[in-house]
Design a protein around this motif. Structure first.
Motif, PDB file in Angstrom:
ATOM      1  N   LEU A  86      -7.597  -5.834  -2.071  1.00  0.00           N
ATOM      2  CA  LEU A  86      -7.976  -7.177  -1.631  1.00  0.00           C
ATOM      3  C   LEU A  86      -6.783  -8.095  -1.837  1.00  0.00           C
ATOM      4  CD1 LEU A  86     -11.298  -8.940  -1.992  1.00  0.00           C
ATOM      5  CD2 LEU A  86      -9.247 -10.178  -2.615  1.00  0.00           C
ATOM      6  N   PHE A  87      -6.325  -8.683  -0.744  1.00  0.00           N
ATOM      7  CA  PHE A  87      -5.200  -9.616  -0.769  1.00  0.00           C
ATOM      8  C   PHE A  87      -5.733 -11.031  -0.653  1.00  0.00           C
ATOM      9  CE2 PHE A  87      -3.433  -5.665   0.737  1.00  0.00           C
ATOM     10  CZ  PHE A  87      -2.163  -5.606   0.190  1.00  0.00           C
ATOM     11  N   LYS A  88      -5.185 -11.928  -1.459  1.00  0.00           N
ATOM     12  CA  LYS A  88      -5.497 -13.358  -1.357  1.00  0.00           C
ATOM     13  C   LYS A  88      -4.172 -14.097  -1.239  1.00  0.00           C
ATOM     14  CE  LYS A  88      -8.837 -15.147  -3.929  1.00  0.00           C
ATOM     15  NZ  LYS A  88      -9.670 -15.440  -5.119  1.00  0.00           N
ATOM     16  N   ASP A  89      -4.082 -14.940  -0.234  1.00  0.00           N
ATOM     17  CA  ASP A  89      -2.867 -15.728  -0.017  1.00  0.00           C
ATOM     18  C   ASP A  89      -1.620 -14.842   0.019  1.00  0.00           C
ATOM     19  OD1 ASP A  89      -4.389 -18.116   0.024  1.00  0.00           O
ATOM     20  OD2 ASP A  89      -4.416 -18.100  -2.171  1.00  0.00           O
ATOM     21  N   GLY A  90      -1.744 -13.683   0.641  1.00  0.00           N
ATOM     22  CA  GLY A  90      -0.611 -12.795   0.828  1.00  0.00           C
ATOM     23  C   GLY A  90      -0.281 -11.886  -0.343  1.00  0.00           C
ATOM     24  N   GLN A  91      -1.006 -12.001  -1.447  1.00  0.00           N
ATOM     25  CA  GLN A  91      -0.721 -11.216  -2.645  1.00  0.00           C
ATOM     26  C   GLN A  91      -1.877 -10.278  -2.977  1.00  0.00           C
ATOM     27  OE1 GLN A  91       2.304 -11.488  -4.254  1.00  0.00           O
ATOM     28  NE2 GLN A  91       2.759 -12.827  -2.531  1.00  0.00           N
ATOM     29  N   ALA A  92      -1.542  -9.077  -3.441  1.00  0.00           N
ATOM     30  CA  ALA A  92      -2.571  -8.139  -3.883  1.00  0.00           C
ATOM     31  C   ALA A  92      -3.289  -8.740  -5.084  1.00  0.00           C
ATOM     32  CB  ALA A  92      -1.949  -6.801  -4.236  1.00  0.00           C
ATOM     33  N   HIS A  93      -4.602  -8.809  -4.993  1.00  0.00           N
ATOM     34  CA  HIS A  93      -5.411  -9.428  -6.042  1.00  0.00           C
ATOM     35  C   HIS A  93      -6.144  -8.375  -6.873  1.00  0.00           C
ATOM     36  CE1 HIS A  93      -8.996 -11.527  -7.636  1.00  0.00           C
ATOM     37  NE2 HIS A  93      -8.153 -12.529  -7.782  1.00  0.00           N
ATOM     38  N   SER A  94      -6.777  -7.403  -6.193  1.00  0.00           N
ATOM     39  CA  SER A  94      -7.493  -6.345  -6.906  1.00  0.00           C
ATOM     40  C   SER A  94      -7.613  -5.124  -6.008  1.00  0.00           C
ATOM     41  CB  SER A  94      -8.869  -6.832  -7.359  1.00  0.00           C
ATOM     42  OG  SER A  94      -9.663  -7.184  -6.251  1.00  0.00           O
ATOM     43  N   ARG A  95      -8.002  -3.988  -6.615  1.00  0.00           N
ATOM     44  CA  ARG A  95      -8.099  -2.753  -5.837  1.00  0.00           C
ATOM     45  C   ARG A  95      -9.255  -1.898  -6.331  1.00  0.00           C
ATOM     46  NH1 ARG A  95      -3.095   0.502  -5.472  1.00  0.00           N
ATOM     47  NH2 ARG A  95      -2.109  -1.505  -5.414  1.00  0.00           N
ATOM     48  N   LEU A  96      -9.744  -1.076  -5.421  1.00  0.00           N
ATOM     49  CA  LEU A  96     -10.747  -0.052  -5.707  1.00  0.00           C
ATOM     50  C   LEU A  96     -10.216   1.260  -5.135  1.00  0.00           C
ATOM     51  CD1 LEU A  96     -14.288  -1.422  -4.720  1.00  0.00           C
ATOM     52  CD2 LEU A  96     -13.522  -0.761  -6.990  1.00  0.00           C
ATOM     53  N   VAL A  97     -10.377   2.344  -5.859  1.00  0.00           N
ATOM     54  CA  VAL A  97      -9.937   3.646  -5.385  1.00  0.00           C
ATOM     55  C   VAL A  97     -11.154   4.568  -5.340  1.00  0.00           C
ATOM     56  CG1 VAL A  97      -8.443   5.630  -5.826  1.00  0.00           C
ATOM     57  CG2 VAL A  97      -7.647   3.321  -6.383  1.00  0.00           C
ATOM     58  N   GLY A  98     -11.291   5.279  -4.246  1.00  0.00           N
ATOM     59  CA  GLY A  98     -12.381   6.233  -4.111  1.00  0.00           C
ATOM     60  C   GLY A  98     -13.526   5.700  -3.271  1.00  0.00           C
ATOM     61  N   LEU A  99     -14.566   6.505  -3.170  1.00  0.00           N
ATOM     62  CA  LEU A  99     -15.743   6.176  -2.383  1.00  0.00           C
ATOM     63  C   LEU A  99     -16.719   5.382  -3.235  1.00  0.00           C
ATOM     64  CD1 LEU A  99     -17.294   6.561   0.268  1.00  0.00           C
ATOM     65  CD2 LEU A  99     -18.166   8.718  -0.669  1.00  0.00           C
ATOM     66  N   HIS A 100     -17.124   4.221  -2.757  1.00  0.00           N
ATOM     67  CA  HIS A 100     -18.049   3.348  -3.474  1.00  0.00           C
ATOM     68  C   HIS A 100     -19.218   2.992  -2.571  1.00  0.00           C
ATOM     69  CE1 HIS A 100     -15.370   2.715  -6.900  1.00  0.00           C
ATOM     70  NE2 HIS A 100     -14.394   2.771  -6.011  1.00  0.00           N
ATOM     71  N   ASP A 101     -20.363   2.695  -3.203  1.00  0.00           N
ATOM     72  CA  ASP A 101     -21.525   2.322  -2.400  1.00  0.00           C
ATOM     73  C   ASP A 101     -21.483   0.830  -2.063  1.00  0.00           C
ATOM     74  OD1 ASP A 101     -22.644   0.820  -4.557  1.00  0.00           O
ATOM     75  OD2 ASP A 101     -23.806   2.529  -5.247  1.00  0.00           O
ATOM     76  N   GLU A 102     -22.428   0.412  -1.244  1.00  0.00           N
ATOM     77  CA  GLU A 102     -22.450  -0.970  -0.750  1.00  0.00           C
ATOM     78  C   GLU A 102     -22.544  -1.988  -1.882  1.00  0.00           C
ATOM     79  OE1 GLU A 102     -24.296   1.535   0.362  1.00  0.00           O
ATOM     80  OE2 GLU A 102     -24.021   1.673   2.528  1.00  0.00           O
ATOM     81  N   THR A 103     -23.345  -1.681  -2.902  1.00  0.00           N
ATOM     82  CA  THR A 103     -23.518  -2.602  -4.024  1.00  0.00           C
ATOM     83  C   THR A 103     -22.214  -2.792  -4.784  1.00  0.00           C
ATOM     84  OG1 THR A 103     -25.829  -1.942  -4.226  1.00  0.00           O
ATOM     85  CG2 THR A 103     -24.855  -3.047  -6.124  1.00  0.00           C
ATOM     86  N   GLN A 104     -21.509  -1.700  -5.029  1.00  0.00           N
ATOM     87  CA  GLN A 104     -20.231  -1.782  -5.734  1.00  0.00           C
ATOM     88  C   GLN A 104     -19.207  -2.566  -4.914  1.00  0.00           C
ATOM     89  OE1 GLN A 104     -19.997   2.491  -6.017  1.00  0.00           O
ATOM     90  NE2 GLN A 104     -20.079   2.429  -8.255  1.00  0.00           N
ATOM     91  N   LEU A 105     -19.173  -2.322  -3.615  1.00  0.00           N
ATOM     92  CA  LEU A 105     -18.227  -3.031  -2.747  1.00  0.00           C
ATOM     93  C   LEU A 105     -18.519  -4.528  -2.741  1.00  0.00           C
ATOM     94  CD1 LEU A 105     -18.120  -0.529   0.239  1.00  0.00           C
ATOM     95  CD2 LEU A 105     -16.281  -0.952  -1.409  1.00  0.00           C
ATOM     96  N   SER A 106     -19.787  -4.891  -2.602  1.00  0.00           N
ATOM     97  CA  SER A 106     -20.173  -6.308  -2.582  1.00  0.00           C
ATOM     98  C   SER A 106     -19.813  -6.994  -3.896  1.00  0.00           C
ATOM     99  CB  SER A 106     -21.676  -6.457  -2.336  1.00  0.00           C
ATOM    100  OG  SER A 106     -22.009  -6.008  -1.056  1.00  0.00           O
ATOM    101  N   SER A 107     -20.106  -6.327  -5.007  1.00  0.00           N
ATOM    102  CA  SER A 107     -19.791  -6.905  -6.321  1.00  0.00           C
ATOM    103  C   SER A 107     -18.292  -7.108  -6.484  1.00  0.00           C
ATOM    104  CB  SER A 107     -20.314  -5.995  -7.445  1.00  0.00           C
ATOM    105  OG  SER A 107     -21.706  -5.917  -7.390  1.00  0.00           O
TER     106      SER A 107
END
Length: 113
Positions: A86-107
């Motif tokens: 997830l990039f905010k204002d052109g900078q990497a802010h956070s990351r997730l690796v692997g397969l995640h469900d909808e709830t995890q992605l939304s959170s």
């Protein structure tokens, strides 16, 4: 653009368009570093479509095929796929690796916004 990334909700980026899109896009952008041969990547695709619809107007979701842009994946520390950054204002802010469900992605997105 590959067949797996033809949706307008999760349009594809390539090495040439990546930097300009990330730098010029206001707000948050989730980039899915993926490959067409990756089973978990294919399983994640419909979940990302839903995520894009759920957070429409708040985030953009884009896909980057690591086979087509390995140097870009390496530059962003992608060691396994799928990797979501997830990039905010052109900078990497956070990351997730692997397969995640909808709830995890939304959170994850909610926490970053």
């Amino acid at each position: 653009m590959s067949e797996a990334a033809t949706s307008t909700n999760t349009a594809a980026l390539d090495a040439a368009s990546f930097a300009a899109f990330i730098a010029n896009e206001p707000g948050a952008v989730v980039v899915d570093f993926w490959a067409p041969w990756c089973g978990p990547c294919r399983a994640l695709a419909p979940r990302l479509e839903q995520l894009a619809r759920q957070f429409e107007g708040q985030i953009r979701v884009r896909k980057l095929n690591v086979d087509d842009a390995p140097e870009l994946a390496a530059a962003h520390g992608v060691r396994g796929i799928p990797t979501l950054i997830l990039f905010k204002d052109g900078q990497a802010h956070s990351r997730l690796v692997g397969l995640h469900d909808e709830t995890q992605l939304s959170s994850w997105v909610r926490a970053a916004l």
